[in-house]
Design an enzyme around this catalytic site. Structure first.
Site, PDB file in Angstrom:
ATOM      1  CB  CYS A  48       3.267   3.653  -2.725  1.00 50.87           C
ATOM      2  SG  CYS A  48       3.922   3.403  -1.057  1.00 50.87           S
ATOM      3  CB  CYS A  51       6.543   5.376  -2.249  1.00 53.52           C
ATOM      4  SG  CYS A  51       6.305   3.577  -2.223  1.00 53.52           S
TER       5      CYS A  51
END
EC number: 5.3.4.1
Length: 437
Positions: A48, A51
């Site tokens: 991600c 993230c």
């Protein structure tokens, strides 16, 4: 000089380790002890992109809560390494932030900022409904929050409904109780008990006969009548029964037209509140990125658009909006159905949206984690290629041999014929042998 450099480096590494220590790495055992303590947890995935961008913010959240003496523990879980956790808590997007409080869990759906997350944590981890015991405390709360709900009165069925609704919506806003004596003098009540929402510099009283269910009324009134809407607030409005009327502007490059659109929206939200309060939520957005993702296209700025977040549909004015009368005409045409609904959640629109989101996800993965993306995307392609190669080069099975023998029959026939031609000689030799005997 070298010693000084080593000291600075050691101090820097120690500071990083100290700050990082405020966020605990969790695993599958988290489910065994989470009910005994308050936990604020980030669920993330290594691939991600956001993230990785969000990681410093999460570290700051852990450090800030620790410095404030908060009883809330901060942790994070890699859902690719602990898939059972992702399944148990129904994790569908990254990063997902949840606060665990006993048997309950609360999703954070606000902006990914330190202040926003800490405010959410302090609000949800404390009492669901907080008492206001003095005029000074009431004024202090009003100065700190844009929207608050207050129950006024003693024990009643309405109070039970209020507490139930507060448990549901504590993730979004604040709930208080108060007596009539501590309310501002400008507040007048027809009946007690009562529930009021304080916002927009005024207040509105809940009326069961006009407003319907208390929980639904709170859900409709938890936003300001007009405000700057970000992507997180816009996403939450999918839970409302309202349409969202927006002025889409570029705040970095304001124009006369964008200022006019914002002014018109704000005027309608206040001057025509009673007429449109059940149908529209008004606001403006800075930039068109989120709206472009919703309409799967490019929306020019500035623009006026009405969104139906529950079905991913939208309306665009067919003519220019110059005056408040033009805007009112457009809003009324949306309500009476004379303006065409675009987008929606039909089969082809859903298929198109899946493709659009998938393409954007893949592009984001490739940009941020090219090696991992090549592995993830290349693995299924490699498997397909191997299957095709194995199929094309497979050795024929035993049950296919008769077909090969059939194709070789001419050669067999030739040999067979020669074998038959040689039989008379052997027969003659046998006859002569018998005569000699």
């Amino acid at each position: 000089m070298a010693n000084m450099r080593n000291i600075i480096l050691t101090a820097l590494l120690s500071a990083i380790a100290l700050v990082s220590g405020y966020v605990e790495g969790l695993d599958d055992k988290f489910t065994e002890f989470r009910q005994n303590e308050l936990w604020l947890v980030e669920f993330y995935a290594p691939w991600c992109a956001y993230c990785h961008t969000f990681e410093p913010v999460w570290t700051e959240v852990g450090a800030e809560l620790k410095s404030l003496g908060s009883p809330v523990n901060v942790g994070k879980i890699d859902t690719t390494a602990h898939t059972s956790i992702a399944t148990e808590f129904n994790i569908r997007g990254y990063p997902t932030i949840k606060l665990f409080k006993g048997d309950l869990s609360f999703d954070y759906k606000g902006p990914r900022t330190k202040d926003g997350i800490i405010e959410f944590t302090n609000r949800v981890s404390g009492p669901v409904v907080r008492p206001l015991s003095s005029v000074q405390l009431f004024q202090h709360v009003m100065s700190r929050h844009d929207v608050i709900f207050v129950y006024i009165g003693g024990e009643s069925l309405l109070k039970k409904e209020y507490y139930k609704a507060a448990t549901e919506f504590i993730v979004h806003t604040y709930f208080f109780t108060a007596s009539e004596e501590i309310l501002p003098k400008a507040v007048t009540l027809q009946d007690v008990p009562a529930v009021a929402v304080f916002k927009d510099g005024t207040y509105y009283i809940y009326n069961e006969f006009i407003d319907g269910d208390l929980s639904s009324w709170i859900n409709r009134e938890r936003f300001l009548s007009y405000f700057q809407i970000d992507s997180y607030s816009l996403y939450q409005m999918g839970e409302l029964s309202k349409l969202v009327a927006l002025a889409v502007v570029d705040e970095k490059n304001p124009s006369e037209e964008s200022i006019r659109y914002k002014t018109l929206m704000e005027r309608v939200s206040t001057e025509y509140r009673d007429h449109y309060k059940s149908d529209f939520q008004f606001g403006y957005v800075d930039g068109n990125e989120y709206v472009n993702g919703l309409i799967m296209g490019e929306l020019a700025m500035p623009s006026i658009i009405v969104l139906n977040m529950s079905i991913d549909g939208y309306y665009i004015p067919e003519s220019s909006t110059e005056t408040i009368e033009d805007l009112l005409q457009f809003l009324n045409s949306v309500l009476d159905g004379s303006t065409t609904l675009l987008g929606g959640n039909g089969f082809w629109q859903c298929a198109k949206r899946i493709f659009y989101k998938g393409k954007n996800t893949v592009m984001s993965m490739v940009e941020t984690a090219p090696v991992f993306s090549c592995f993830v995307l290349g693995l299924p392609v490699g498997v397909v290629v191997l299957v095709i190669y194995a199929t094309c080069t497979a050795v024929p099975a035993d049950d296919e041999k008769p077909e090969e023998e059939a194709t070789a029959s001419p050669a067999l026939d030739t040999h067979g014929k020669k074998a038959i031609e040689s039989q008379p000689e052997s027969t003659e030799k046998t006859s002569e042998a018998k005569k000699e005997d």
